[in-house]
Design an enzyme around this catalytic site. Structure first.
Site, short mmCIF file in Angstrom:
data_model
loop_
_atom_site.label_atom_id
_atom_site.label_comp_id
_atom_site.label_asym_id
_atom_site.label_seq_id
_atom_site.Cartn_x
_atom_site.Cartn_y
_atom_site.Cartn_z
N ILE A 12 0.84 -1.20 0.00
CA ILE A 12 0.00 0.00 0.00
C ILE A 12 0.88 1.25 0.00
O ILE A 12 0.60 2.23 -0.70
CB ILE A 12 -0.96 0.00 1.19
CG1 ILE A 12 -1.89 -1.23 1.14
CG2 ILE A 12 -1.80 1.28 1.22
CD1 ILE A 12 -2.78 -1.39 2.36
N ALA A 82 4.10 -1.25 8.90
CA ALA A 82 3.50 -2.24 9.79
C ALA A 82 3.82 -3.64 9.31
O ALA A 82 3.98 -3.88 8.11
CB ALA A 82 1.98 -2.06 9.87
N THR A 133 -6.51 -1.00 9.76
CA THR A 133 -7.21 -2.09 9.10
C THR A 133 -8.58 -2.31 9.71
O THR A 133 -8.80 -2.01 10.89
CB THR A 133 -6.39 -3.39 9.22
OG1 THR A 133 -7.16 -4.51 8.76
CG2 THR A 133 -6.00 -3.67 10.67
N ASP A 134 -9.50 -2.88 8.92
CA ASP A 134 -10.80 -3.24 9.46
C ASP A 134 -10.72 -4.43 10.40
O ASP A 134 -11.67 -4.72 11.14
CB ASP A 134 -11.81 -3.52 8.33
CG ASP A 134 -11.41 -4.66 7.42
OD1 ASP A 134 -10.30 -5.23 7.58
OD2 ASP A 134 -12.20 -5.00 6.51
N GLU A 135 -9.59 -5.14 10.41
CA GLU A 135 -9.48 -6.34 11.25
C GLU A 135 -9.48 -6.00 12.74
O GLU A 135 -9.69 -6.89 13.57
CB GLU A 135 -8.24 -7.14 10.86
CG GLU A 135 -8.34 -7.69 9.45
CD GLU A 135 -7.22 -8.66 9.10
OE1 GLU A 135 -6.90 -9.51 9.93
OE2 GLU A 135 -6.69 -8.55 7.98
N TYR A 159 -1.85 -9.98 14.88
CA TYR A 159 -1.75 -8.84 13.96
C TYR A 159 -2.81 -7.79 14.27
O TYR A 159 -2.49 -6.61 14.49
CB TYR A 159 -1.89 -9.31 12.52
CG TYR A 159 -2.26 -8.19 11.57
CD1 TYR A 159 -1.44 -7.06 11.44
CD2 TYR A 159 -3.42 -8.24 10.81
CE1 TYR A 159 -1.78 -6.02 10.58
CE2 TYR A 159 -3.76 -7.20 9.94
CZ TYR A 159 -2.94 -6.09 9.83
OH TYR A 159 -3.29 -5.07 8.98
N LYS A 163 -2.51 -3.86 15.76
CA LYS A 163 -3.01 -2.68 15.06
C LYS A 163 -4.05 -1.95 15.92
O LYS A 163 -4.11 -0.71 15.91
CB LYS A 163 -3.61 -3.07 13.71
CG LYS A 163 -2.58 -3.48 12.68
CD LYS A 163 -1.59 -2.37 12.33
CE LYS A 163 -2.26 -1.24 11.54
NZ LYS A 163 -1.25 -0.22 11.11
N ASN A 189 -6.93 -4.98 0.70
CA ASN A 189 -6.44 -4.38 -0.54
C ASN A 189 -5.93 -5.45 -1.50
O ASN A 189 -5.51 -6.53 -1.08
CB ASN A 189 -5.29 -3.42 -0.25
CG ASN A 189 -5.73 -2.06 0.23
OD1 ASN A 189 -5.20 -1.04 -0.19
ND2 ASN A 189 -6.69 -2.01 1.15
N PRO A 214 -4.43 -23.06 -2.51
CA PRO A 214 -4.95 -23.38 -1.18
C PRO A 214 -6.11 -22.47 -0.78
O PRO A 214 -6.03 -21.25 -0.89
CB PRO A 214 -3.75 -23.16 -0.27
CG PRO A 214 -2.91 -22.16 -0.99
CD PRO A 214 -3.11 -22.41 -2.46
N PRO A 292 -6.02 -20.79 12.62
CA PRO A 292 -6.60 -20.48 13.93
C PRO A 292 -7.19 -19.07 13.97
O PRO A 292 -6.62 -18.13 13.42
CB PRO A 292 -5.41 -20.59 14.89
CG PRO A 292 -4.41 -21.43 14.17
CD PRO A 292 -4.59 -21.13 12.72
#
Length: 356
Positions: A12, A82, A133-135, A159, A163, A189, A214, A292
């Protein structure tokens, strides 16, 4: 406008640098440590560009960062540096704590010191833009809900937890010290120059090599997809026109299951580079054990940035994905060294709960 971009050699970040440097009124200072995902080849078109410069530096070295802010007379910081891969955060969370939390803390300290030294007009115009991030919001049910700027934080992985912590630090530096910050949280993204550990480039390159594609679990997990160049345009609007203390969600309004994304890539490749013997790329799809803490669904409500800053994505998922596949077909010079020397597509983050 002199803009200090951290992590500008990443996916990004490099898109942001290319976008900003295209405007002759901007000068971009790109600061990157050049970890495994940092790649100056992504910025080849900016070599010798008159309004772009690169400095190799670590965001955790706050004295070096402060010195650069002073010497370059920076007007705004766009903090993208990041660690960002969920699977890698499962295997080795320490790097995520160091870069995403400690690094942001160091950046904020340097920015605050620098900001306090500015004249009053420069102070009021200065921005620290934290890109997230939306996470951080966790996940949503498959059939309802959408992330807004008011959604409570509920991170699921090392992660996203790192954030979330960095987001909170940025807000605290605004509330406690008055640092003029803006925040943005984006959906997944995709696009050119994407490091091939992520789903879309991994599937494209595995398919071209005739390797298994995968898909975690049953492939039912849903993501909202955002073309990276649309994101770069949005980020410029946030840093130049965003209101201090506010956050802006940026999404492509393009929810797809992971399986649907993989199948669409296969169908595009069937047209652009058919396999021999009449075989189809979908035949390579392989379902693997889920990772996980795999979030079920992300969905962004981008109404605020659309309404207040006038942004909308230019690409649909279909047009953006077709452009992305074509870019990888046309730019083997960029990805072949990565596949050969740094990451060949091996599985990451497969450790189950309760294992070491």
């Amino acid at each position: 406008m002199k803009i200090f971009v951290t992590g500008g050699a990443g996916f990004i970040g490099s898109a942001v640098c290319r976008h900003l440097a295209a405007n002759p009124k901007n000068h971009v200072v790109n600061v990157d440590k050049l970890t495994y995902a940092g790649n100056l080849a992504s910025l080849r078109q900016l070599e010798n560009h008159p309004n772009y410069s690169f400095v190799k530096a670590d965001i955790c070295d706050d004295m070096t960062i402060l010195g650069l802010l002073r010497s370059e007379k920076i007007d705004a910081i766009m903090h993208l540096a990041a660690e960002s891969h969920v699977d890698r955060s499962i295997d080795g969370p320490a790097a995520f704590i160091e870069t995403n939390i400690i690094g942001t803390f160091r950046m904020l300290n340097a920015a605050l010191t620098y900001w306090r030294e500015l004249s009053e007009p420069k102070k009021s115009a200065f921005r620290f833009h934290h890109i997230s991030t939306d996470e951080v919001f966790g996940d949503l049910p498959f059939d309802s809900g959408i992330f807004t700027e008011e959604t409570p934080y509920a991170p699921s992985s090392p992660y996203s937890a790192s954030k979330a912590a960095s987001d909170h630090l940025v807000r605290a530096w605004h509330e406690t010290y008055g640092l003029p910050v803006v925040l943005s949280n984006c959906s997944n993204n995709y696009g050119p120059f994407h490091f091939p550990e992520k789903l879309i480039p991994l599937v494209i390159l595995n398919a071209l090599d005739g390797k298994p594609l995968p898909v975690y679990g049953a492939g039912a997990n849903i993501r909202d997809w955002l073309y990276v160049e649309d994101h770069a345009r949005a980020l410029e609007l946030v840093v130049t026109r965003g209101k201090p203390g506010e956050s802006y969600n940026i999404g492509g309004r393009a929810e797809r299951t992971n399986l649907s994304v993989v199948e669409t890539i296969c169908d595009i490749l069937d047209k652009k580079r058919p396999r021999s013997g009449g075989r189809h790329y979908r035949d390579l799809i392989t379902f693997v054990t889920d990772r996980p803490g795999h979030d079920r669904r992300y969905a962004i409500d981008a109404s605020k940035i659309e309404r207040e800053l006038g942004w909308k994505p230019a690409e649909t998922f279909e047009t953006g994905l077709e452009r992305t596949v074509q870019w990888y077909l046309d730019n083997e010079w960029w990805w072949q060294p990565i596949r050969g020397e740094r990451y060949a597509g091996e599985r990451l983050g497969a450790a189950a709960k309760g294992t070491s």
